[in-house]
Enzyme design. Structure first.
Site, PDB file in Angstrom:
ATOM      1  N   HIS A   1       0.811  -1.228   0.000  1.00 41.23           N
ATOM      2  CA  HIS A   1       0.000   0.000   0.000  1.00 41.23           C
ATOM      3  C   HIS A   1       0.840   1.273   0.000  1.00 41.23           C
ATOM      4  CE1 HIS A   1       0.892  -0.035   4.326  1.00 41.23           C
ATOM      5  NE2 HIS A   1       0.409   1.193   4.402  1.00 41.23           N
ATOM      6  N   ASP A   2       2.063   1.190   0.482  1.00 48.57           N
ATOM      7  CA  ASP A   2       2.930   2.376   0.537  1.00 48.57           C
ATOM      8  C   ASP A   2       4.071   2.329  -0.472  1.00 48.57           C
ATOM      9  OD1 ASP A   2       1.719   4.059   2.341  1.00 48.57           O
ATOM     10  OD2 ASP A   2       2.831   3.341   4.077  1.00 48.57           O
TER      11      ASP A   2
ATOM     12  N   HIS B   1      -6.152   3.663   0.751  1.00 53.90           N
ATOM     13  CA  HIS B   1      -5.973   3.574   2.202  1.00 53.90           C
ATOM     14  C   HIS B   1      -6.020   4.922   2.920  1.00 53.90           C
ATOM     15  CE1 HIS B   1      -1.727   4.216   0.948  1.00 53.90           C
ATOM     16  NE2 HIS B   1      -1.514   4.686   2.169  1.00 53.90           N
ATOM     17  N   HIS B   2      -5.958   6.029   2.180  1.00 57.98           N
ATOM     18  CA  HIS B   2      -6.123   7.345   2.808  1.00 57.98           C
ATOM     19  C   HIS B   2      -7.458   8.002   2.428  1.00 57.98           C
ATOM     20  CE1 HIS B   2      -2.357   7.859   4.918  1.00 57.98           C
ATOM     21  NE2 HIS B   2      -1.673   7.468   3.848  1.00 57.98           N
TER      22      HIS B   2
ATOM     23  N   HIS C   1       1.854   9.800  -3.021  1.00 60.21           N
ATOM     24  CA  HIS C   1       2.287   8.401  -2.957  1.00 60.21           C
ATOM     25  C   HIS C   1       1.151   7.426  -3.218  1.00 60.21           C
ATOM     26  CE1 HIS C   1       0.699   8.289   1.213  1.00 60.21           C
ATOM     27  NE2 HIS C   1       0.701   6.977   1.067  1.00 60.21           N
TER      28      HIS C   1
ATOM     29  N   ASP D   1      -4.556   0.825   8.570  1.00 57.55           N
ATOM     30  CA  ASP D   1      -3.426   1.734   8.354  1.00 57.55           C
ATOM     31  C   ASP D   1      -3.347   2.775   9.464  1.00 57.55           C
ATOM     32  OD1 ASP D   1      -1.249   2.822   6.623  1.00 57.55           O
ATOM     33  OD2 ASP D   1      -2.597   4.544   6.525  1.00 57.55           O
TER      34      ASP D   1
ATOM     35  N   LYS E   1       5.622   5.437  -1.819  1.00 55.07           N
ATOM     36  CA  LYS E   1       6.476   6.286  -0.981  1.00 55.07           C
ATOM     37  C   LYS E   1       7.947   6.203  -1.374  1.00 55.07           C
ATOM     38  CE  LYS E   1       3.830   7.053   3.238  1.00 55.07           C
ATOM     39  NZ  LYS E   1       3.742   6.850   4.696  1.00 55.07           N
TER      40      LYS E   1
END
Length: 422
Positions: free
Chosen positions: A282-283, A335-336, A311, A364, A286
């Site tokens: 998920h990241d 996820h954000h 990201h 998260d 980044k």
């Protein structure tokens, strides 16, 4: 639960496409010198052709070149490798890459090459390697340093002007023949670097296409099963988490918690496994975020926050290249997002967010709050409740998913805070 249920799509990816996608992800780390992995792959392959290597050995050199810098975890470290012909601390990233590959059985055949890809030829002769491994490691080192010379001579000017320095590149390589580099390989490389077309062909899209057009090979064309996909995802997650000491093992923990919470929420075993992969990755976007922003201890400025938010989109683009017909990228990039439209990057609302996306959002936030930071330890459960409950009350996080989390909160907290076992 009154949420949209997912419609799972089978994952289909082979080793060949996966390795090319990994190289693209690794490019995120070297934001100031893009496509280094692609160029090393191309340089090594072209030199292997001049040397008359068999097809399987040429392909191996190409794919080893693509991922040779998988141990480089920061842009700063990447730039240090561009300062000297023989960087002083090159062995650190070589060792990290080696260890990461050993933990990924589908890619561990490249481990020895990565470990020795900065080892001088004379020293390489004393190591217990097969002739095949020694040859490829030596060629990757030569290809890597040839690209280093390209960067040196084109610094501050158009990259095509390397053609004005072909003789200088050849002279630099010849100066280290028999010491840093294997002599016959240097001769072959010098034939290449004196040709303008050799440099003009260093386009990332062309290099990726080259890898897709190789002769069929049972290893590279093998379709990964779910376990292979999970191995690949863990390999990438370790690269992501190594970039920031603040969030080390965050991806592993999010993946584990998301999988368990998905099962508790009634998702199928298959969807829970796919969400596990989405949690691991998920990241991944980044890797493209500047190191200084990820390492910043205080609150981000509006400008910094704007950069960091990107990201999520980079994650979706990256995962689409890995899993083009799967929901994994969408779940990971959501996820954000928040149910009330206050999240990012697309301000999605509840009708646009399915259950796996909601689960990943809750996990998260929860895992980030339990994560140890240099300026604080893991937050106590009471502090976490004070932060997360208002988010639920405001309609940002899913109340039903949060309720399921609370039903086994002690176990989730233990798993989220315990020391990770590799």
């Amino acid at each position: 639960m009154n949420t949209i249920q997912p419609s799972s799509v089978k994952i289909k990816v082979d080793v060949r496409h996966a390795l090319i996608a990994v190289a693209t992800v690794l490019d995120f780390v070297g934001v100031d010198d893009l496509h280094h992995g692609h160029r090393v792959a191309y340089i090594a392959y072209e030199c292997a052709c001049v040397l008359g290597w068999p097809d399987d050995k040429k392909q191996f050199a190409y794919f080893a070149g693509l991922i040779h810098d998988c141990g480089v975890s920061s842009s700063e470290e990447h730039l240090r490798l561009l300062k000297l012909m023989q960087p002083e601390d090159a062995q650190c990233h070589s060792q990290r890459g080696y260890e990461a590959l050993l933990k990924c059985p589908i890619l561990d055949v490249f481990a020895a090459i990565v470990l020795y890809h900065h080892t001088p030829w004379l020293e390489l002769l004393s190591h217990d390697l097969s002739t095949f491994e020694r040859d490829v490691a030596a060629l990757i080192f030569l290809a890597d340093r040839t690209d280093f010379l390209r960067a040196r001579y084109t610094h501050g000017c158009h990259e095509e002007l390397i053609t004005l320095h072909e003789s200088m590149v050849a002279e630099n390589l010849m100066a280290h023949s028999g010491t840093l580099f294997e002599p016959e390989m240097v001769k072959a490389m010098c034939q290449l670097v004196k040709k303008d077309g050799f440099w003009y062909n260093m386009d990332a899209s062309h290099i990726a296409l080259l890898g897709l057009e190789f002769e069929a090979n049972n290893f590279y064309d093998k379709e990964l099963d779910l376990e292979g996909v999970k191995q690949l995802a863990r390999f990438l997650a370790r690269i992501v988490d190594a970039k920031s000491p603040f969030t080390f093992h965050h991806s592993d923990k999010v993946a584990l918690l998301a999988k368990l919470l998905a099962k508790d929420c009634g998702l199928s075993e298959e969807d829970a496994e796919l969400l596990y992969v989405a949690g691991l990755l998920h990241d991944v976007g980044k890797l493209k975020t500047p190191d200084l922003l990820l390492h910043k201890e205080g609150k981000l400025t509006k400008e910094e926050y704007s950069i960091v938010k990107r990201h999520t989109v980079d994650t979706e683009h990256t995962l689409h290249s890995f899993f083009p017909k799967s929901v994994i990228g969408e779940w990971a990039s959501n996820h954000h997002e928040r149910l009330d439209g206050s999240g990012y990057p697309f301000s999605k609302r509840q009708e646009q967010l399915d259950l796996p996306s909601r689960i990943l959002a809750v996990v998260d936030v929860f895992q980030a709050l339990t994560q140890k930071r240099p300026y604080r330890g893991s937050l106590a459960l009471s502090d976490i409740f004070e932060i997360m409950q208002p988010m639920v009350d405001k309609g940002q996080l899913d109340a039903d998913v949060y309720r399921v989390l609370l039903a086994d909160i002690d176990n989730f907290y233990r798993l989220s805070t315990q020391e990770f076992q590799a």
